[in-house]
Design an enzyme around this catalytic site. Structure first.
Site, PDB file in Angstrom:
ATOM      1  N   HIS A   1       0.814  -1.219   0.000  1.00 54.48           N
ATOM      2  CA  HIS A   1       0.000   0.000   0.000  1.00 54.48           C
ATOM      3  C   HIS A   1       0.845   1.265   0.000  1.00 54.48           C
ATOM      4  O   HIS A   1       2.042   1.258   0.289  1.00 54.48           O
ATOM      5  CB  HIS A   1      -0.968  -0.001   1.191  1.00 54.48           C
TER       6      HIS A   1
ATOM      7  N   CYS B   1       2.722  -4.895   6.964  1.00 53.97           N
ATOM      8  CA  CYS B   1       2.432  -4.706   5.548  1.00 53.97           C
ATOM      9  C   CYS B   1       3.604  -4.004   4.843  1.00 53.97           C
ATOM     10  O   CYS B   1       4.495  -3.465   5.489  1.00 53.97           O
ATOM     11  CB  CYS B   1       1.147  -3.907   5.366  1.00 53.97           C
TER      12      CYS B   1
END
Length: 540
Positions: free
Chosen positions: A432, A451
């Protein structure tokens, strides 16, 4: 002495002493005699094969489908025997635990097989040794998930029945040679491994650099040691300079780039520590690198496109037909919230994403403030509906019993930035954007909760979308400008590999090393050494 294909096969020599004369069905050769004697011998051999293969389901199924006919002990199996022994003799070149493959014991078992029952047992022994070697060289000899809990890589273990079937239907030399990974990176690592062994025999890299740091213009013994080690590593042509001159500075820059160190040409603490690593240190890293390649072995079936995330290198790459077509810097999980290793498939991206805060992060970073009556920019959800936390008696709850979910709506302050890339998995890991782009300037980028944050997320999106639209940038930005959370499916799912490679060889032959930021190498290397995989010569 290593056996060559031109010499008489050892197994053939072993079997030559046995009373073999005429072939019968299935390739078994027995002394000529009455039919009942042949049938009795074949029955004894079948019984031995059935008994000895029963512990491995796939192997038992293979022999059962062949009516328990032998694979290795018939007179027609000379090439197969020779190919196996040659592969086992070369197992050390692959950095495999050679103690698993007792060649002498196998040959002695064949020599002692002077009756059909013993031959049946010898046949299965050879099959079991072949299967062990085939599994090790194809998909690794470690079970990494048993050693490190954050490794969830599903190893591509070959099926024993399929392996044996393909072996008997193929040229054995070619088939066995192609069990190892066929990607060029694996072959390059093997070459480096052999070169490091030669360097060790020749004395290694020389004396270590006895200095905290060195910089251009410095002179003395420490500079000479730095010069000599860089020469031995291939970064510097033969030189007699005792001064940190421009050529030495250039070699230091090149070394720094290959070791993930800021390439400033100054041999600071990180550079000195890296340059002082021994040949044995490098050998261990290369052997571990080869093992990690095996965990991803596709048997030559290379995907047309894949996304490759090397956690130690802090970069994300798109690889098309074996060539890197896009690369961007990344941030990975912090040392106490490590990003796991696994493979999956990217299915879609979400433009203008919401962030549904993971429970662990909410308990650590947000819930305590909400319980204390503080304000929050997070939406508080009850059964998916937004509620006003000020209208709730928070004194009834603790951090662990807090019954609500937290959501951050789309926007420039969203923790996921303006786009996320999804490969749905049980670890809730994805790629992301991030509003904290300043972190991309750090050398070691271990800051996330697990992440992968991207430095160039928009360009990454354009690159992925270019295969399904003539105007990827226009499509992306039209959706972005709506401010609405929108899912865009990828017409073709893309394999994603999250790996932890601390050593690899570039296409140009450059050997790269990266720091063991999560400490995984130490545990894996200990497991490898416990299996007897050690450098033949440990000179530094």
């Amino acid at each position: 002495m290593a056996m060559t294909f031109a010499t008489r096969p050892l197994f053939a020599l072993a079997l030559a002493a046995l009373p073999l004369a005429a072939p019968v069905a299935g390739g078994l050769t027995v002394t000529l005699g009455a039919a009942p004697a042949q049938a009795q011998a074949f029955s004894a051999q079948r019984q031995a094969i059935a008994e000895a293969s029963s512990e491995i389901e796939g192997l038992a199924a293979f022999y059962r489908e062949r009516d328990f006919q032998p694979v290795w002990t018939s007179s027609e199996a000379i090439d197969r025997r020779n190919a196996l022994i040659a592969a086992l003799q070369e197992a050390g070149n692959h950095g495999l635990p050679t103690d698993r493959y007792d060649i002498d014991a196998l040959i002695e078992t064949f020599r002692a097989a002077d009756n059909p029952y013993a031959r049946g047992q010898a046949d299965v022994m050879a099959s079991r040794m072949f299967l062990q070697y085939a599994s090790d060289v194809h998909s690794g000899f470690l079970e990494p998930g048993d050693i490190i809990s954050d490794i969830f890589q599903e190893l591509p273990r070959p099926d024993p029945n399929e392996l044996m079937t393909e072996l008997v239907e193929s040229n054995p030399y070619s088939f066995i040679a192609h069990l190892a990974p066929q990607d060029p990176g694996y072959t390059r690592l093997m070459r480096v491994k052999l070169r490091l062994e030669q360097l060790a025999r020749e004395g290694g890299y020389g004396p270590t650099v006895q200095a905290g740091s060195l910089r251009p213009g410095d002179t003395g013994a420490a500079v000479i040691a730095l010069r000599d080690r860089l020469m031995a590593m291939g970064y510097l042509d033969r030189s007699v300079t005792a001064t940190y001159d421009a050529l030495l500075q250039s070699a230091v820059v090149e070394f720094q780039m290959d070791n993930g160190i800021t390439p400033d040409g100054v041999a600071g603490g990180d550079t000195i520590r890296a340059v002082n690593r021994s040949v044995e240190d490098h050998w261990n890293e290369v052997v571990l690198g080869m093992e990690r390649h095996r965990w991803l072995n596709t048997g030559g079936d290379v995907p047309e496109r894949m996304i490759f995330v090397n956690l130690t290198d802090f970069h994300v790459r798109v690889i098309d037909d074996g060539e890197t077509t896009f690369v961007t810097r990344s941030v990975v999980g912090a040392r106490d919230r490590q990003t796991p290793e696994f493979s999956d498939e990217m299915e879609h991206m979400v433009i203008n994403p919401s962030w549904y805060v993971p429970r662990s992060i909410a308990m650590r970073s947000y819930i305590p403030n909400i319980l204390a009556g503080g304000s929050t920019y997070m939406q508080v959800l009850s059964n998916g509906r937004v509620i006003n936390p000020a209208a709730v008696d928070m004194s009834r709850y603790s951090v662990s019993s807090f019954p609500f979910d937290l959501r951050q709506p789309p926007g420039p302050r969203n923790a996921l930035g303006r786009v996320k890339f999804m490969f749905p998995n049980r670890h809730a890991i994805y790629l992301h954007d991030t509003p904290e782009q300043y972190l991309m300037e750090r050398e070691v980028r271990t800051f996330s909760s697990g992440c992968i944050r991207l430095d160039d997320p928009f360009d990454f999106a354009y690159h992925l979308l270019a295969r399904q639209t003539d105007d990827p940038e226009g499509l992306f930005n039209r959706i972005l400008n709506t401010g609405q959370e929108t899912q865009v499916d990828l017409e073709e799912h893309i394999p994603v590999h999250l790996v932890y490679w601390t050593s690899w060889v570039d296409d140009d032959g450059t050997l790269n090393f990266r720091d063991d930021v999560y400490g995984r190498n130490a545990r894996l290397s200990q497991a490898i050494r416990s299996l007897g995989v050690v450098m033949p010569d440990t000179a530094s």
